[in-house]
Design a protein around this motif. Structure first.
Motif, PDB file in Angstrom:
ATOM      1  N   VAL A   1       0.868  -1.168   0.000  1.00 22.22           N
ATOM      2  CA  VAL A   1       0.000   0.000   0.000  1.00 22.22           C
ATOM      3  C   VAL A   1       0.906   1.219   0.000  1.00 22.22           C
ATOM      4  O   VAL A   1       1.804   1.329   0.848  1.00 22.22           O
ATOM      5  N   TYR A   2       0.684   2.099  -0.946  1.00 22.17           N
ATOM      6  CA  TYR A   2       1.491   3.313  -1.083  1.00 22.17           C
ATOM      7  C   TYR A   2       0.694   4.496  -0.536  1.00 22.17           C
ATOM      8  O   TYR A   2      -0.430   4.757  -0.966  1.00 22.17           O
ATOM      9  N   TYR A   3       1.297   5.179   0.410  1.00 19.77           N
ATOM     10  CA  TYR A   3       0.661   6.330   1.046  1.00 19.77           C
ATOM     11  C   TYR A   3       1.377   7.602   0.636  1.00 19.77           C
ATOM     12  O   TYR A   3       2.622   7.666   0.720  1.00 19.77           O
ATOM     13  N   CYS A   4       0.631   8.585   0.246  1.00 16.89           N
ATOM     14  CA  CYS A   4       1.202   9.911   0.055  1.00 16.89           C
ATOM     15  C   CYS A   4       1.405  10.535   1.432  1.00 16.89           C
ATOM     16  O   CYS A   4       0.539  10.411   2.309  1.00 16.89           O
ATOM     17  N   ALA A   5       2.534  11.200   1.618  1.00 13.28           N
ATOM     18  CA  ALA A   5       2.840  11.762   2.930  1.00 13.28           C
ATOM     19  C   ALA A   5       3.537  13.101   2.812  1.00 13.28           C
ATOM     20  O   ALA A   5       4.261  13.352   1.836  1.00 13.28           O
ATOM     21  N   ALA A   6       3.306  13.945   3.796  1.00 14.15           N
ATOM     22  CA  ALA A   6       4.029  15.211   3.928  1.00 14.15           C
ATOM     23  C   ALA A   6       5.118  14.965   4.972  1.00 14.15           C
ATOM     24  O   ALA A   6       4.844  14.919   6.181  1.00 14.15           O
ATOM     25  N   PHE A   7       6.345  14.765   4.476  1.00 13.78           N
ATOM     26  CA  PHE A   7       7.442  14.396   5.360  1.00 13.78           C
ATOM     27  C   PHE A   7       7.986  15.610   6.110  1.00 13.78           C
ATOM     28  O   PHE A   7       8.034  16.717   5.584  1.00 13.78           O
TER      29      PHE A   7
ATOM     30  N   GLU B   1       9.533  10.250   9.283  1.00 19.33           N
ATOM     31  CA  GLU B   1       8.514  10.943  10.069  1.00 19.33           C
ATOM     32  C   GLU B   1       7.696  11.856   9.172  1.00 19.33           C
ATOM     33  O   GLU B   1       8.234  12.592   8.358  1.00 19.33           O
ATOM     34  N   TYR B   2       6.388  11.809   9.335  1.00 19.84           N
ATOM     35  CA  TYR B   2       5.524  12.630   8.484  1.00 19.84           C
ATOM     36  C   TYR B   2       4.521  13.386   9.328  1.00 19.84           C
ATOM     37  O   TYR B   2       4.180  12.973  10.435  1.00 19.84           O
ATOM     38  N   ALA B   3       4.053  14.505   8.775  1.00 21.68           N
ATOM     39  CA  ALA B   3       3.044  15.316   9.451  1.00 21.68           C
ATOM     40  C   ALA B   3       1.637  14.899   9.040  1.00 21.68           C
ATOM     41  O   ALA B   3       0.718  14.932   9.859  1.00 21.68           O
ATOM     42  N   TYR B   4       1.498  14.523   7.766  1.00 19.67           N
ATOM     43  CA  TYR B   4       0.187  14.129   7.247  1.00 19.67           C
ATOM     44  C   TYR B   4       0.363  12.927   6.333  1.00 19.67           C
ATOM     45  O   TYR B   4       1.413  12.754   5.697  1.00 19.67           O
ATOM     46  N   ARG B   5      -0.679  12.115   6.221  1.00 18.73           N
ATOM     47  CA  ARG B   5      -0.627  10.943   5.363  1.00 18.73           C
ATOM     48  C   ARG B   5      -1.994  10.685   4.757  1.00 18.73           C
ATOM     49  O   ARG B   5      -3.018  10.930   5.415  1.00 18.73           O
ATOM     50  N   GLY B   6      -2.015  10.224   3.511  1.00 15.52           N
ATOM     51  CA  GLY B   6      -3.267   9.900   2.843  1.00 15.52           C
ATOM     52  C   GLY B   6      -3.781   8.531   3.236  1.00 15.52           C
ATOM     53  O   GLY B   6      -3.211   7.859   4.101  1.00 15.52           O
ATOM     54  N   GLN B   7      -4.858   8.112   2.567  1.00 15.61           N
ATOM     55  CA  GLN B   7      -5.504   6.838   2.881  1.00 15.61           C
ATOM     56  C   GLN B   7      -4.800   5.651   2.237  1.00 15.61           C
ATOM     57  O   GLN B   7      -4.993   4.511   2.676  1.00 15.61           O
ATOM     58  N   GLY B   8      -4.022   5.904   1.212  1.00 16.06           N
ATOM     59  CA  GLY B   8      -3.263   4.832   0.578  1.00 16.06           C
ATOM     60  C   GLY B   8      -3.905   4.291  -0.678  1.00 16.06           C
ATOM     61  O   GLY B   8      -5.124   4.355  -0.852  1.00 16.06           O
ATOM     62  N   THR B   9      -3.059   3.765  -1.558  1.00 17.37           N
ATOM     63  CA  THR B   9      -3.511   3.099  -2.767  1.00 17.37           C
ATOM     64  C   THR B   9      -2.684   1.827  -2.926  1.00 17.37           C
ATOM     65  O   THR B   9      -1.467   1.824  -2.707  1.00 17.37           O
ATOM     66  N   LEU B  10      -3.354   0.736  -3.291  1.00 17.51           N
ATOM     67  CA  LEU B  10      -2.691  -0.558  -3.359  1.00 17.51           C
ATOM     68  C   LEU B  10      -2.020  -0.755  -4.709  1.00 17.51           C
ATOM     69  O   LEU B  10      -2.638  -0.564  -5.754  1.00 17.51           O
ATOM     70  N   VAL B  11      -0.759  -1.145  -4.651  1.00 20.30           N
ATOM     71  CA  VAL B  11      -0.012  -1.533  -5.844  1.00 20.30           C
ATOM     72  C   VAL B  11       0.328  -3.014  -5.703  1.00 20.30           C
ATOM     73  O   VAL B  11       0.944  -3.421  -4.717  1.00 20.30           O
ATOM     74  N   THR B  12      -0.103  -3.801  -6.687  1.00 24.39           N
ATOM     75  CA  THR B  12       0.169  -5.227  -6.681  1.00 24.39           C
ATOM     76  C   THR B  12       0.936  -5.586  -7.948  1.00 24.39           C
ATOM     77  O   THR B  12       0.467  -5.296  -9.050  1.00 24.39           O
ATOM     78  N   VAL B  13       2.100  -6.187  -7.778  1.00 19.92           N
ATOM     79  CA  VAL B  13       2.930  -6.580  -8.913  1.00 19.92           C
ATOM     80  C   VAL B  13       2.971  -8.098  -8.952  1.00 19.92           C
ATOM     81  O   VAL B  13       3.468  -8.735  -8.023  1.00 19.92           O
ATOM     82  N   SER B  14       2.445  -8.653 -10.024  1.00 17.45           N
ATOM     83  CA  SER B  14       2.385 -10.115 -10.151  1.00 17.45           C
ATOM     84  C   SER B  14       3.606 -10.645 -10.906  1.00 17.45           C
ATOM     85  O   SER B  14       4.230  -9.934 -11.696  1.00 17.45           O
ATOM     86  N   THR B  15       3.906 -11.909 -10.662  1.00 16.95           N
ATOM     87  CA  THR B  15       5.050 -12.544 -11.346  1.00 16.95           C
ATOM     88  C   THR B  15       4.660 -13.019 -12.727  1.00 16.95           C
ATOM     89  O   THR B  15       3.483 -13.120 -13.065  1.00 16.95           O
TER      90      THR B  15
END
Length: 130
Positions: A93-99, A116-130
């Motif tokens: 899960v990739y989260y956008c953050a204000a570091f 360390e971050y001040a703010y963080r988003g809800q996240g978006t899932l990245v899935t890489v298959s073989t």
């Protein structure tokens, strides 16, 4: 209200590419390095990359150097992460953050403290298959 809204995650085959976007609002964009934090199942969060809107300096984790590129559109308060040559170990899960720390300082630090971050988003899932 502070908002960090991510988009662009999904399922991709190994070797493929994805572009993540993060739209920020509710705080002063220039006050933080904006970037991405990821967390894979069963692992600790990892700071992946960030960019300073003021001097365009960047930070990349060793695990993504040469494959990921971060950029920003200051007029839109938006940050992008272009991810190429994706590997199954990039699945997270990739989260956008204000570091809290600028890229130049993050590059000199080790351990989770650098992320360390001040703010963080809800996240978006990245899935890489073989």
């Amino acid at each position: 209200e502070v908002q960090l809204v991510e988009s662009g995650g999904g399922l991709v085959q190994a070797g493929g590419s994805l572009r993540l976007s993060c739209a920020a609002s509710g705080f002063t964009f220039d006050d933080y390095a904006i970037g991405w934090l990821r967390q894979a199942p069963g692992k600790e969060p990892e700071g992946v990359s960030c960019i300073s809107s003021s001097d365009r300096s960047t930070f990349y984790a060793d695990s993504v150097k040469g494959r990921f590129t971060i950029s920003s559109d200051n007029a839109k308060n938006t940050v992008y992460l272009q991810m190429n040559s994706l590997k199954p170990e990039d699945t997270a899960v990739y989260y956008c953050a204000a570091f809290v720390f600028p890229p130049s300082v993050m590059a000199t630090m080790s351990g989770p403290g650098k992320d360390e971050y001040a703010y963080r988003g809800q996240g978006t899932l990245v899935t890489v298959s073989t």
